[in-house]
Design an enzyme around this catalytic site. Sequence first.
Site, short mmCIF file in Angstrom:
data_model
loop_
_atom_site.label_atom_id
_atom_site.label_comp_id
_atom_site.label_asym_id
_atom_site.label_seq_id
_atom_site.Cartn_x
_atom_site.Cartn_y
_atom_site.Cartn_z
N GLU A 294 47.39 31.08 42.70
CA GLU A 294 46.72 29.79 42.58
C GLU A 294 47.66 28.66 42.20
O GLU A 294 47.34 27.86 41.32
CB GLU A 294 45.60 29.91 41.55
CG GLU A 294 46.05 30.21 40.10
CD GLU A 294 46.18 31.68 39.75
OE1 GLU A 294 46.35 32.50 40.67
OE2 GLU A 294 46.15 32.01 38.55
N HIS A 318 38.34 32.49 45.39
CA HIS A 318 38.96 32.91 44.12
C HIS A 318 40.09 31.95 43.73
O HIS A 318 40.12 31.43 42.62
CB HIS A 318 39.49 34.34 44.27
CG HIS A 318 40.09 34.89 43.01
ND1 HIS A 318 39.38 35.63 42.10
CD2 HIS A 318 41.34 34.78 42.50
CE1 HIS A 318 40.16 35.96 41.09
NE2 HIS A 318 41.37 35.45 41.31
N GLU A 319 41.01 31.72 44.66
CA GLU A 319 42.17 30.88 44.32
C GLU A 319 41.72 29.43 44.05
O GLU A 319 42.24 28.77 43.16
CB GLU A 319 43.22 30.93 45.43
CG GLU A 319 43.71 32.33 45.79
CD GLU A 319 44.14 33.19 44.62
OE1 GLU A 319 44.53 32.63 43.57
OE2 GLU A 319 44.07 34.42 44.72
N HIS A 322 40.35 28.97 40.60
CA HIS A 322 41.40 28.87 39.58
C HIS A 322 41.78 27.41 39.30
O HIS A 322 42.35 27.11 38.25
CB HIS A 322 42.66 29.61 40.03
CG HIS A 322 42.72 31.04 39.59
ND1 HIS A 322 42.59 31.42 38.28
CD2 HIS A 322 42.92 32.19 40.30
CE1 HIS A 322 42.70 32.74 38.19
NE2 HIS A 322 42.90 33.24 39.41
N GLU A 341 41.06 35.24 34.56
CA GLU A 341 40.63 36.03 35.72
C GLU A 341 39.14 36.39 35.71
O GLU A 341 38.52 36.44 36.76
CB GLU A 341 41.49 37.29 35.86
CG GLU A 341 42.97 36.99 36.15
CD GLU A 341 43.19 36.19 37.45
OE1 GLU A 341 42.25 36.05 38.26
OE2 GLU A 341 44.32 35.70 37.63
N ASP A 396 52.55 41.69 32.84
CA ASP A 396 52.02 42.11 34.14
C ASP A 396 51.39 43.49 34.07
O ASP A 396 50.83 43.97 35.04
CB ASP A 396 53.10 42.05 35.20
CG ASP A 396 53.33 40.61 35.66
OD1 ASP A 396 52.35 39.86 35.71
OD2 ASP A 396 54.49 40.25 35.93
N TYR A 403 39.24 41.39 35.58
CA TYR A 403 38.68 40.53 36.63
C TYR A 403 37.17 40.73 36.73
O TYR A 403 36.38 39.82 36.49
CB TYR A 403 39.30 40.86 38.00
CG TYR A 403 40.72 40.38 38.22
CD1 TYR A 403 41.79 40.95 37.53
CD2 TYR A 403 41.00 39.38 39.14
CE1 TYR A 403 43.09 40.53 37.75
CE2 TYR A 403 42.31 38.95 39.37
CZ TYR A 403 43.34 39.53 38.69
OH TYR A 403 44.63 39.11 38.92
ZN LIG Z 1 43.03 35.25 39.96
#
Ligand SMILES: [Zn+2]
Length: 621
Positions: A294, A318-319, A322, A341, A396, A403
């Site tokens: 995003e 989704h993006e 964001h 998320e 990460d 999500y």
């Molecule tokens: Zn995302």
Amino acid sequence: MKRLVLVFALLALAACRNESTQPATSTQPAAAPPATAERDPHSYSRPDEVRVEHIALDLGVDFAQKQLAGTARLRIKNNTNAKTLVLDTHSLTIKRVSVNDRDVQYTLGKADPIFGSALEIPVDASTQNVTIEYATSPAAKALQWLEPAMTAGKKQPFLLSQSQAILARSWVPCQDSPGVRFTYEANIRVPKELLAVMSAENPQAKNQQGVYQFRMPQPIPSYLLAIAVGDLEFRPYDTRTGVYAEPQVIDAAAGEFSDLPKLMQAAEGLYGPYKWGRYDLLVLPPSFPYGGMENPRLTFLTPTVIAGDKSLVSLISHELAHSWSGNLVTNATWNDFWLNEGFTTYFEHRITEQVYGREYSEMLWQLGRTEINDELATVPEKDQPLYVDLTGRDPDEAPTLVYEKGALFLRALEEAAGRPRWDQFLRGYFEKFAFVPMNTAKFREHLNATLPDVVQKVNPDAWINAPGIPANAPQPRSEAFTKVEAAAKSYAEGAAPESIPLDKWSSHERVHFIQSLPVLPAPRMQMLDGRFGLSESGNSEVLSAWLEKSIDSGYTGANEAIERFLTVQGRRKFLRPIYDKLAKTPENLAFAKRIYEKARPTYHPVSQATIDEILKVTPPR
Ligand SMILES: [Zn+2]
């Protein structure tokens, strides 16, 4: 970011690519940043003392050396009369540092494989500008340098970045924490045949000089710094949206994403005006390891969502979402990742409902619920709450469970509050906390103060601090999926392929059908394939579900398709489960290794690290 299916991949990546070329100039041992209550555990910086407010980049892009080189000029605000500005770096070669335009002695700490090196620069109350002359390493973790063969056009190289979560420090010395926001500008020099774009105000065509200026007037956190350079064309949809892609892909991309203006309208209708000026898409070459990223004003996208029938545009929703949750109201640290998320996944489903209808969005909710169940089976209990303590770990590693679990939590709140009241709460939340870092405690405080009765009913602790899913969680249910499950059952019991209306179904129904099938004898798989050409599907979600089921069922008729799919794209979400399944028998493992030998050089380092681990391949030196 969409469905980052990362667990220990970047740890492995860090371990095999710790290639700092910089001699240490201090005796400080390599270590993670010290954990304190008030600071981000994944950054060496101390923004409570000195804060970077603006960065001006001046960088040349050298494809032969795989290097960005030039300067970063930082405007700082010294709130506490601190004597030291601490920046995050990773594998950067620092050539010179000046403060208010005078060279100074600086200190670069020893390199930690995950967190990099702290760059310490002497400053005082009068310091306004700090300039760092530096170059990136060819192995900079944020940057991928693609050979021409890895692009659609095959003639020009391509550069792309991925800064989330803490990789920005491998190409820009900065306070690499999502809790620090700054504006930026850039002067970027590239080969004349190529166009540069960034997460900023962008050019729409190449120029003769190959020099491009960028400006990002809204403050962003470092993980949203982004750059891409390639043979790119632009196609507008309306006055504020459009798409960039290689010339060979631009027509297909422009067609696929033509609902973008509608999605934007739906998003604004739900949660308030879009605050970033333009919203464009950049379709990357197929080795991009993620679904989408995003980056503000310019979402980076995998080409695997070009299905030919717009069936995978929920990724765009989704993006786009964001732009509110994440880019506007931002998780203060990576421990609060669910605030980015979970909110975004909820918002994505709401945009989808608005544009394509409730029945359609319920399918996505239900696929999400299947995903939660799959993840609960593998994610350790301590990593199952929405708030996960990642101190000392690579952020990460954050489980992707947040999500859909986060989205389902928000749906529980919505159901308890009633939709109008809940939507009003969210609009107020995005308005009040725009351009502000948000942590879990602050969110709960705001929720308690605004919707106390809802908090009583839902018990947020059961979601935020406990593993699993509360028993009273919402139960998304799609009627279409009930029919699909019945069809899967009847096929498993011997019905003819002709009795399955697969070609009339949406791609979500097809995916759910395939996933609902038990392990079938190979001849039954063959019959389905013969009737519906599933091994030839142009829809990457349908294809990957089918190939996984084929491996489980020992149906070798799909082997050619498996080889093709693993060779033409490098999105880790698709690579990982297929390689995982192939690694389970000696024969399939040999097959997988044969494919990987060819495909590995075309994958992003992030994907390479994951697959090396699955196939137990030693990375070539
Ligand atoms: Zn995302």
